[in-house]
Design a protein around this motif. Sequence first.
Motif, PDB file in Angstrom:
ATOM      1  N   LEU A 110      -3.468 -32.216  11.889  1.00  0.00           N
ATOM      2  CA  LEU A 110      -4.782 -32.256  12.089  1.00  0.00           C
ATOM      3  C   LEU A 110      -5.127 -33.704  12.759  1.00  0.00           C
ATOM      4  O   LEU A 110      -6.129 -33.816  13.547  1.00  0.00           O
ATOM      5  CB  LEU A 110      -5.305 -32.430  10.640  1.00  0.00           C
ATOM      6  N   ASP A 111      -4.108 -34.704  12.323  1.00  0.00           N
ATOM      7  CA  ASP A 111      -4.610 -36.141  13.090  1.00  0.00           C
ATOM      8  C   ASP A 111      -3.329 -36.731  13.193  1.00  0.00           C
ATOM      9  O   ASP A 111      -2.824 -37.369  12.502  1.00  0.00           O
ATOM     10  CB  ASP A 111      -5.490 -36.888  12.012  1.00  0.00           C
ATOM     11  N   SER A 112      -2.752 -36.364  14.336  1.00  0.00           N
ATOM     12  CA  SER A 112      -1.475 -37.056  14.713  1.00  0.00           C
ATOM     13  C   SER A 112      -1.495 -38.691  14.896  1.00  0.00           C
ATOM     14  O   SER A 112      -0.439 -39.226  14.914  1.00  0.00           O
ATOM     15  CB  SER A 112      -0.681 -36.485  15.971  1.00  0.00           C
ATOM     16  N   THR A 113      -2.563 -39.269  14.773  1.00  0.00           N
ATOM     17  CA  THR A 113      -2.623 -40.517  14.914  1.00  0.00           C
ATOM     18  C   THR A 113      -2.798 -41.359  13.532  1.00  0.00           C
ATOM     19  O   THR A 113      -3.005 -42.550  13.380  1.00  0.00           O
ATOM     20  CB  THR A 113      -3.691 -40.921  15.865  1.00  0.00           C
ATOM     21  N   GLY A 115      -1.176 -42.964  10.419  1.00  0.00           N
ATOM     22  CA  GLY A 115      -0.262 -43.835  10.046  1.00  0.00           C
ATOM     23  C   GLY A 115       0.245 -43.304   8.856  1.00  0.00           C
ATOM     24  O   GLY A 115       1.291 -43.250   8.642  1.00  0.00           O
ATOM     25  N   GLN A 116      -0.833 -43.291   7.749  1.00  0.00           N
ATOM     26  CA  GLN A 116      -0.544 -43.108   6.405  1.00  0.00           C
ATOM     27  C   GLN A 116       0.319 -41.862   6.273  1.00  0.00           C
ATOM     28  O   GLN A 116       1.106 -41.561   5.643  1.00  0.00           O
ATOM     29  CB  GLN A 116      -1.777 -43.206   5.485  1.00  0.00           C
ATOM     30  N   ALA A 117      -0.450 -40.847   6.926  1.00  0.00           N
ATOM     31  CA  ALA A 117       0.130 -39.279   7.102  1.00  0.00           C
ATOM     32  C   ALA A 117       1.660 -39.362   7.418  1.00  0.00           C
ATOM     33  O   ALA A 117       2.577 -38.730   7.165  1.00  0.00           O
ATOM     34  CB  ALA A 117      -0.686 -38.465   7.794  1.00  0.00           C
ATOM     35  N   LEU A 118       1.859 -40.008   8.677  1.00  0.00           N
ATOM     36  CA  LEU A 118       3.096 -40.109   9.457  1.00  0.00           C
ATOM     37  C   LEU A 118       4.230 -40.699   8.337  1.00  0.00           C
ATOM     38  O   LEU A 118       5.253 -40.184   8.194  1.00  0.00           O
ATOM     39  CB  LEU A 118       3.057 -40.927  10.663  1.00  0.00           C
ATOM     40  N   VAL A 119       3.624 -41.922   7.902  1.00  0.00           N
ATOM     41  CA  VAL A 119       4.687 -42.475   6.700  1.00  0.00           C
ATOM     42  C   VAL A 119       5.011 -41.626   5.735  1.00  0.00           C
ATOM     43  O   VAL A 119       6.210 -41.490   5.163  1.00  0.00           O
ATOM     44  CB  VAL A 119       3.972 -43.631   6.285  1.00  0.00           C
ATOM     45  N   SER A 120       3.776 -40.982   4.887  1.00  0.00           N
ATOM     46  CA  SER A 120       3.898 -40.097   3.761  1.00  0.00           C
ATOM     47  C   SER A 120       5.093 -38.901   4.225  1.00  0.00           C
ATOM     48  O   SER A 120       6.019 -38.628   3.498  1.00  0.00           O
ATOM     49  CB  SER A 120       2.615 -39.312   3.685  1.00  0.00           C
ATOM     50  N   LEU A 121       4.799 -38.397   5.411  1.00  0.00           N
ATOM     51  CA  LEU A 121       5.836 -37.261   5.879  1.00  0.00           C
ATOM     52  C   LEU A 121       7.329 -37.996   6.048  1.00  0.00           C
ATOM     53  O   LEU A 121       8.304 -37.311   5.575  1.00  0.00           O
ATOM     54  CB  LEU A 121       5.356 -36.797   7.213  1.00  0.00           C
ATOM     55  N   GLY A 122       7.388 -39.084   6.574  1.00  0.00           N
ATOM     56  CA  GLY A 122       8.856 -39.467   6.961  1.00  0.00           C
ATOM     57  C   GLY A 122       9.387 -40.019   5.534  1.00  0.00           C
ATOM     58  O   GLY A 122      10.413 -39.775   5.277  1.00  0.00           O
ATOM     59  N   VAL A 123       8.780 -40.594   4.437  1.00  0.00           N
ATOM     60  CA  VAL A 123       9.456 -41.000   3.263  1.00  0.00           C
ATOM     61  C   VAL A 123       9.759 -39.654   2.598  1.00  0.00           C
ATOM     62  O   VAL A 123      10.757 -39.741   1.922  1.00  0.00           O
ATOM     63  CB  VAL A 123       8.257 -41.934   2.499  1.00  0.00           C
ATOM     64  N   ALA A 124       8.925 -38.654   2.626  1.00  0.00           N
ATOM     65  CA  ALA A 124       9.240 -37.281   1.903  1.00  0.00           C
ATOM     66  C   ALA A 124      10.480 -36.681   2.641  1.00  0.00           C
ATOM     67  O   ALA A 124      11.253 -36.275   1.931  1.00  0.00           O
ATOM     68  CB  ALA A 124       7.943 -36.290   2.064  1.00  0.00           C
ATOM     69  N   ALA A 125      10.588 -36.888   3.743  1.00  0.00           N
ATOM     70  CA  ALA A 125      11.727 -36.495   4.305  1.00  0.00           C
ATOM     71  C   ALA A 125      13.054 -37.140   3.987  1.00  0.00           C
ATOM     72  O   ALA A 125      14.118 -36.533   3.794  1.00  0.00           O
ATOM     73  CB  ALA A 125      11.668 -36.299   6.016  1.00  0.00           C
ATOM     74  N   VAL A 142       5.297 -46.486  13.345  1.00  0.00           N
ATOM     75  CA  VAL A 142       5.374 -48.133  13.719  1.00  0.00           C
ATOM     76  C   VAL A 142       4.746 -48.140  14.993  1.00  0.00           C
ATOM     77  O   VAL A 142       4.129 -49.246  15.356  1.00  0.00           O
ATOM     78  CB  VAL A 142       6.853 -48.251  13.865  1.00  0.00           C
ATOM     79  N   ALA A 143       4.748 -47.132  16.010  1.00  0.00           N
ATOM     80  CA  ALA A 143       4.162 -47.319  17.431  1.00  0.00           C
ATOM     81  C   ALA A 143       2.757 -47.570  17.120  1.00  0.00           C
ATOM     82  O   ALA A 143       1.926 -48.149  17.808  1.00  0.00           O
ATOM     83  CB  ALA A 143       4.589 -46.186  18.336  1.00  0.00           C
ATOM     84  N   LEU A 144       2.128 -46.667  16.251  1.00  0.00           N
ATOM     85  CA  LEU A 144       0.634 -46.808  16.055  1.00  0.00           C
ATOM     86  C   LEU A 144       0.198 -48.121  15.226  1.00  0.00           C
ATOM     87  O   LEU A 144      -0.917 -48.667  15.388  1.00  0.00           O
ATOM     88  CB  LEU A 144       0.225 -45.295  15.203  1.00  0.00           C
ATOM     89  N   GLU A 145       0.993 -48.387  14.282  1.00  0.00           N
ATOM     90  CA  GLU A 145       0.602 -49.458  13.282  1.00  0.00           C
ATOM     91  C   GLU A 145       1.789 -50.332  13.391  1.00  0.00           C
ATOM     92  O   GLU A 145       2.673 -50.239  12.215  1.00  0.00           O
ATOM     93  CB  GLU A 145       0.431 -48.904  12.180  1.00  0.00           C
ATOM     94  N   PRO A 146       2.039 -51.314  14.273  1.00  0.00           N
ATOM     95  CA  PRO A 146       3.304 -52.204  14.369  1.00  0.00           C
ATOM     96  C   PRO A 146       3.712 -53.040  12.978  1.00  0.00           C
ATOM     97  O   PRO A 146       4.752 -53.306  12.899  1.00  0.00           O
ATOM     98  CB  PRO A 146       3.233 -52.844  15.277  1.00  0.00           C
ATOM     99  N   THR A 147       2.528 -53.039  12.206  1.00  0.00           N
ATOM    100  CA  THR A 147       2.732 -54.217  10.940  1.00  0.00           C
ATOM    101  C   THR A 147       2.868 -53.051   9.683  1.00  0.00           C
ATOM    102  O   THR A 147       2.763 -53.798   8.793  1.00  0.00           O
ATOM    103  CB  THR A 147       1.797 -55.092  10.907  1.00  0.00           C
ATOM    104  N   ASN A 148       3.215 -51.804   9.884  1.00  0.00           N
ATOM    105  CA  ASN A 148       2.899 -50.806   8.839  1.00  0.00           C
ATOM    106  C   ASN A 148       4.189 -50.993   7.884  1.00  0.00           C
ATOM    107  O   ASN A 148       5.268 -50.907   8.310  1.00  0.00           O
ATOM    108  CB  ASN A 148       2.877 -49.510   8.990  1.00  0.00           C
ATOM    109  N   PRO A 149       4.316 -51.802   6.679  1.00  0.00           N
ATOM    110  CA  PRO A 149       5.510 -52.256   5.784  1.00  0.00           C
ATOM    111  C   PRO A 149       6.277 -50.862   5.359  1.00  0.00           C
ATOM    112  O   PRO A 149       7.382 -50.960   5.333  1.00  0.00           O
ATOM    113  CB  PRO A 149       4.985 -53.217   4.727  1.00  0.00           C
TER     114      PRO A 149
END
Length: 192
Positions: A110-113, A115-125, A142-149
């Motif tokens: 729904l929203d490929s931009t 960052g929280q959804a992308l991190v959630s997906l990556g951490v789950a994988a 990281v590309a969208l949010e370079p400081t996302n810890p």
Amino acid sequence: MLAGAHGAHRREVTDEVRRAGDQLNALGRQALSEGQIEVSWDPAADQRPARETITEHLEAGRYAEAIPLLETTLQLQPDDVQSLTQLGMVKSDLGELEEARRLPGRAVELDSTNGQALVSLGVAALRAGDPDGAEPPLQQAVALEPTNPYAHRALGQIHLMRDDPAAALPHRAWLPINPRPIRSRSTPWPNA
């Protein structure tokens, strides 16, 4: 006997909804009467109090209280990216990894931009033992949010798992001093 069982079940369901009343009232109104449960919701009403309640529960680790609110929100708004992402994170923490991947996967569709959804997906994988599947959404985050810890920490963990500390170096500031693998509460990590 069947009528008695039906009545007992109805009382049990009514009692459960009554116990969840405060949570349902955060999203709308409920009315309980003998054998009938009515829930109404006004989508035009301010969502802020419900969001604040959900966030408060999540930040305090009160998943049992947050889950019904998130599920109710998704029943009413199935494309709510924030609720899909948050419920996915909860499912990931609880070790329900299939749902943990499906929910933020839908959010990313729904929203490929987001960052929280992308991190959630990556951490789950990553928690599911799929570092190759975790890496692309984390890199995109990281590309969208370079400081996302969280994205950096997970990417660093992937590189350490692959015994590639040089690749983990760009993420070093985000790794804890004593790095432990990212894992769910109920899914043990090998050698953890």
